[in-house]
Scaffold this motif. Structure first.
Motif, PDB file in Angstrom:
ATOM      1  N   ASN A  20       0.825  -1.200   0.000  1.00 43.85           N
ATOM      2  CA  ASN A  20       0.000   0.000   0.000  1.00 43.85           C
ATOM      3  C   ASN A  20       0.862   1.254   0.000  1.00 43.85           C
ATOM      4  OD1 ASN A  20      -2.350  -1.443  -0.047  1.00 43.85           O
ATOM      5  ND2 ASN A  20      -2.671  -1.357   2.164  1.00 43.85           N
ATOM      6  N   LEU A  21       2.000   1.218   0.688  1.00 42.58           N
ATOM      7  CA  LEU A  21       2.887   2.382   0.723  1.00 42.58           C
ATOM      8  C   LEU A  21       3.481   2.663  -0.647  1.00 42.58           C
ATOM      9  CD1 LEU A  21       4.704   1.947   4.143  1.00 42.58           C
ATOM     10  CD2 LEU A  21       2.883   3.552   3.552  1.00 42.58           C
ATOM     11  N   GLU A  22       3.803   1.619  -1.401  1.00 39.77           N
ATOM     12  CA  GLU A  22       4.333   1.829  -2.752  1.00 39.77           C
ATOM     13  C   GLU A  22       3.287   2.480  -3.643  1.00 39.77           C
ATOM     14  OE1 GLU A  22       5.861  -1.832  -4.247  1.00 39.77           O
ATOM     15  OE2 GLU A  22       7.348  -2.003  -2.642  1.00 39.77           O
ATOM     16  N   LYS A  23       2.050   2.027  -3.542  1.00 45.94           N
ATOM     17  CA  LYS A  23       0.972   2.613  -4.326  1.00 45.94           C
ATOM     18  C   LYS A  23       0.745   4.066  -3.913  1.00 45.94           C
ATOM     19  CE  LYS A  23      -3.941   2.130  -5.304  1.00 45.94           C
ATOM     20  NZ  LYS A  23      -5.181   1.469  -4.926  1.00 45.94           N
ATOM     21  N   LEU A  24       0.742   4.310  -2.617  1.00 46.43           N
ATOM     22  CA  LEU A  24       0.550   5.667  -2.097  1.00 46.43           C
ATOM     23  C   LEU A  24       1.689   6.574  -2.531  1.00 46.43           C
ATOM     24  CD1 LEU A  24      -1.161   7.539  -0.314  1.00 46.43           C
ATOM     25  CD2 LEU A  24       0.185   6.740   1.627  1.00 46.43           C
ATOM     26  N   SER A  25       2.909   6.051  -2.493  1.00 44.24           N
ATOM     27  CA  SER A  25       4.070   6.821  -2.911  1.00 44.24           C
ATOM     28  C   SER A  25       3.977   7.210  -4.381  1.00 44.24           C
ATOM     29  CB  SER A  25       5.341   6.005  -2.662  1.00 44.24           C
ATOM     30  OG  SER A  25       6.465   6.659  -3.168  1.00 44.24           O
ATOM     31  N   LYS A  26       3.524   6.278  -5.218  1.00 42.25           N
ATOM     32  CA  LYS A  26       3.383   6.567  -6.649  1.00 42.25           C
ATOM     33  C   LYS A  26       2.336   7.654  -6.877  1.00 42.25           C
ATOM     34  CE  LYS A  26       2.324   4.448 -11.064  1.00 42.25           C
ATOM     35  NZ  LYS A  26       1.833   3.281 -11.776  1.00 42.25           N
ATOM     36  N   GLU A  27       1.200   7.577  -6.162  1.00 42.35           N
ATOM     37  CA  GLU A  27       0.151   8.587  -6.300  1.00 42.35           C
ATOM     38  C   GLU A  27       0.641   9.963  -5.862  1.00 42.35           C
ATOM     39  OE1 GLU A  27      -3.078   7.065  -3.998  1.00 42.35           O
ATOM     40  OE2 GLU A  27      -3.578   5.520  -5.464  1.00 42.35           O
ATOM     41  N   ILE A  28       1.372  10.007  -4.762  1.00 44.36           N
ATOM     42  CA  ILE A  28       1.905  11.287  -4.266  1.00 44.36           C
ATOM     43  C   ILE A  28       2.902  11.855  -5.262  1.00 44.36           C
ATOM     44  CG2 ILE A  28       3.360  12.317  -2.479  1.00 44.36           C
ATOM     45  CD1 ILE A  28       1.969  10.405  -0.495  1.00 44.36           C
ATOM     46  N   ASN A  29       3.760  11.006  -5.828  1.00 45.69           N
ATOM     47  CA  ASN A  29       4.739  11.462  -6.807  1.00 45.69           C
ATOM     48  C   ASN A  29       4.055  12.032  -8.051  1.00 45.69           C
ATOM     49  OD1 ASN A  29       7.382  11.824  -7.760  1.00 45.69           O
ATOM     50  ND2 ASN A  29       7.242   9.950  -8.968  1.00 45.69           N
ATOM     51  N   GLU A  30       3.026  11.352  -8.543  1.00 43.84           N
ATOM     52  CA  GLU A  30       2.292  11.845  -9.722  1.00 43.84           C
ATOM     53  C   GLU A  30       1.619  13.177  -9.433  1.00 43.84           C
ATOM     54  OE1 GLU A  30      -0.294   8.594 -10.649  1.00 43.84           O
ATOM     55  OE2 GLU A  30       1.300   7.429 -11.616  1.00 43.84           O
ATOM     56  N   GLU A  31       1.039  13.317  -8.251  1.00 46.41           N
ATOM     57  CA  GLU A  31       0.408  14.586  -7.891  1.00 46.41           C
ATOM     58  C   GLU A  31       1.450  15.702  -7.777  1.00 46.41           C
ATOM     59  OE1 GLU A  31      -2.495  16.552  -4.489  1.00 46.41           O
ATOM     60  OE2 GLU A  31      -1.979  14.428  -4.378  1.00 46.41           O
ATOM     61  N   GLY A  32       2.611  15.379  -7.231  1.00 44.09           N
ATOM     62  CA  GLY A  32       3.685  16.366  -7.119  1.00 44.09           C
ATOM     63  C   GLY A  32       4.150  16.846  -8.482  1.00 44.09           C
ATOM     64  N   ILE A  33       4.279  15.934  -9.425  1.00 42.64           N
ATOM     65  CA  ILE A  33       4.695  16.314 -10.783  1.00 42.64           C
ATOM     66  C   ILE A  33       3.637  17.195 -11.438  1.00 42.64           C
ATOM     67  CG2 ILE A  33       5.123  15.387 -13.103  1.00 42.64           C
ATOM     68  CD1 ILE A  33       6.537  13.020 -11.698  1.00 42.64           C
ATOM     69  N   ALA A  34       2.361  16.858 -11.239  1.00 43.99           N
ATOM     70  CA  ALA A  34       1.279  17.676 -11.809  1.00 43.99           C
ATOM     71  C   ALA A  34       1.285  19.076 -11.202  1.00 43.99           C
ATOM     72  CB  ALA A  34      -0.068  16.998 -11.582  1.00 43.99           C
ATOM     73  N   LEU A  35       1.505  19.175  -9.893  1.00 42.91           N
ATOM     74  CA  LEU A  35       1.571  20.487  -9.248  1.00 42.91           C
ATOM     75  C   LEU A  35       2.766  21.288  -9.738  1.00 42.91           C
ATOM     76  CD1 LEU A  35       0.622  19.514  -5.597  1.00 42.91           C
ATOM     77  CD2 LEU A  35      -0.722  20.917  -7.170  1.00 42.91           C
ATOM     78  N   TYR A  36       3.896  20.621  -9.927  1.00 45.88           N
ATOM     79  CA  TYR A  36       5.081  21.292 -10.444  1.00 45.88           C
ATOM     80  C   TYR A  36       4.830  21.850 -11.843  1.00 45.88           C
ATOM     81  CZ  TYR A  36       9.747  21.906 -12.389  1.00 45.88           C
ATOM     82  OH  TYR A  36      10.859  22.426 -13.000  1.00 45.88           O
TER      83      TYR A  36
END
Length: 83
Positions: A20-36
């Protein structure tokens, strides 16, 4: 015997949480890239807008978004009209 079952249970829960942490980490990373990307659209959009629009006192605000992988920035006046 209880200790062995407790240890196995802890390992099972830990491995489940790691997935679950790997999935959560991927979602957070994608959101961070979109915000950037959105922030970069705002930054460059504001620079281009200021270079071409001289009546900055009329600007009420702006927002940026991603449309089909293309960052866009919209500026609007104090009367809520698109500039």
């Amino acid at each position: 015997m209880k200790n062995i079952i407790a240890v196995l249970f802890i390992f099972f829960v830990a491995s489940f949480q790691a997935q679950n942490l790997e999935k959560l980490s991927k979602e957070i990373n994608e959101e961070g890239i979109a915000l950037y990307r959105s922030e970069m659209a705002s930054w460059y959009g504001t620079d281009v807008f200021k270079a071409n629009y001289k009546q900055m006192e009329n600007v009420g605000g702006y927002f940026s978004y991603i449309d089909d992988s293309v960052p866009k920035c919209i500026f609007f006046s104090r009367e809520n009209k698109i500039i």
